[in-house]
Write a protein that holds these residues in place. Structure first.
Motif, short mmCIF file in Angstrom:
data_model
loop_
_atom_site.label_atom_id
_atom_site.label_comp_id
_atom_site.label_asym_id
_atom_site.label_seq_id
_atom_site.Cartn_x
_atom_site.Cartn_y
_atom_site.Cartn_z
N GLN A 61 8.89 -0.90 8.00
CA GLN A 61 8.37 -0.85 6.85
C GLN A 61 8.15 -2.11 6.06
OE1 GLN A 61 10.88 2.13 5.23
NE2 GLN A 61 9.37 3.80 5.19
N SER A 78 0.92 -1.22 0.25
CA SER A 78 -0.01 -0.08 -0.19
C SER A 78 0.87 1.23 -0.15
CB SER A 78 -0.97 0.00 1.19
OG SER A 78 -0.21 0.14 2.33
N PHE A 79 1.93 1.33 0.98
CA PHE A 79 2.42 2.61 0.85
C PHE A 79 3.55 2.79 -0.18
CE2 PHE A 79 4.67 -0.52 3.58
CZ PHE A 79 5.88 -0.49 3.26
N GLN A 119 4.28 5.81 -5.63
CA GLN A 119 5.18 6.69 -4.86
C GLN A 119 6.49 6.54 -5.52
OE1 GLN A 119 4.15 8.74 -2.52
NE2 GLN A 119 2.20 7.74 -2.76
N GLN A 158 5.83 -4.28 7.81
CA GLN A 158 4.31 -3.84 7.23
C GLN A 158 4.03 -4.55 5.66
OE1 GLN A 158 3.02 0.23 7.18
NE2 GLN A 158 1.28 -0.21 5.89
#
Ligand SMILES: Cc1ncc(C[n+]2csc(CCOP(=O)(O)OP(=O)(O)O)c2C)c(N)n1
Ligand SMILES: [Mg+2]
Length: 281
Positions: free
Chosen positions: A263, A246-247, A251, A266
């Motif tokens: 991170q 997701s993050f 990006q 996650q």
């Protein structure tokens, strides 16, 4: 596509993504974004399409893959490991001194790597040479070259495009990973190569568009590519850079940076959840 095959491919793509995160985290460097955007493509190529034999990686008649966007090596390595070319444990040693898997693909050091790449624009030219060689020697292998949408800003790509059409290299399929981002930002802001489809068409290629994250569409695109003769084929896939973490999605900061411990945990938790959901289907 048969639903069982589709589910298996989705599981494989998820495992490829886990291998990418594992590798880049342990290396403390590397390129997760553009590796994650080609994970489904790599799953389809290595687990459906390619005539390859992990026990005989140099088999003369094998299909060839040239990762022209060589910085996405973590994706290629993860797919090769899962397909059985080498031990998956190697992924954890990515970019370590003396390890087999380095930051960019090395055809002399890694089983299953067909071309050494990393300098953008060069891989597609090498792929043209391989395809022409196949034609001249009456071999029936195919050559698949994977390019980035930032990479096609390189002039050398278009020399290769001209060459491939001139020599009617219908044993060559170039897949352009159109994730919209390169190293410095949006491709349309830095030096827009759009419209990529029209450009390849103008250079004499048969052009197909594809949703990079939908196996029904991937199958449709490669089935169409199979029917084309007399021209090279360009598949322009619309993808999400950083797909399924997701993050990292969309990006630019995740083009070439590694997750820290938090991170990493996650990302792995998200991918594990996806895997569990798919396996429970
Ligand atoms: C000739 C050359 N110039 C510059 C670089 C540095 N570089 C590495 S990745 C990258 C951006 C590539 O963007 P794109 O092709 O879109 O890759 P993706 O988004 O799939 O990661 C650049 C400029 C390089 N590898 N080769
Ligand atoms: Mg890109």
């Amino acid at each position: 596509m048969d639903p069982k095959i589709k589910r298996d491919l989705e599981i494989t793509a998820c495992k490829i993504r886990k291998g990418i995160i594992e590798g880049v985290y342990n290396a403390k460097s590397g390129h997760p974004g553009g590796s994650l955007s080609i994970a489904d493509l790599l799953a389809y190529l290595y687990f459906v399409k390619l005539n390859v034999d992990p026990k005989n990686p140099k088999m003369p008649d094998r299909d060839r893959v040239v990762l022209s966007k060589g910085h996405c090596a973590p994706g290629l390595y993860s797919a090769l490991a899962l397909r059985g070319f080498f031990d998956v444990e190697e992924l954890k040693k990515l970019r370590h001194i003396g390890a087999m898997l380095q930051g960019h693909p090395d055809m002399k050091g890694t089983p299953g790597v067909d071309m050494t790449t990393g300098s953008l624009g060069q891989g597609i030219s090498a792929a043209c040479g391989m395809a022409l060689s196949g034609k001249l020697s009456n071999k029936y292998y195919k050559v698949y070259a994977i390019l980035g949408d930032g990479e096609v800003e390189e002039g050398q790509v278009w020399e290769a495009a001209m060459f491939a059409a001139h020599y009617k290299l219908d044993n060559l399929v170039a897949i352009v990973d159109n994730n919209g981002l390169q190293i410095d930002g949006k491709i349309t802001d830095v030096c827009s190569p759009m419209p990529i489809t029209d450009k390849f068409e103008a250079f004499g290629w048969h052009v197909i568009t594809m949703d990079a994250h939908n196996f029904d569409d991937i199958e449709r695109a490669f089935d169409e590519a199979e029917k084309i003769s007399g021209k090279p084929v360009a598949i322009i896939q619309t993808s999400v850079k950083g797909k399924n973490v997701s993050f990292m999605e969309n990006q630019v900061s995740w083009h070439g940076s590694a997750p820290n411990k938090e991170q990493y945990e996650q990302a792995m938790a998200e991918l594990d959840k996806q895997l569990k959901d798919l396996e429970g289907k």
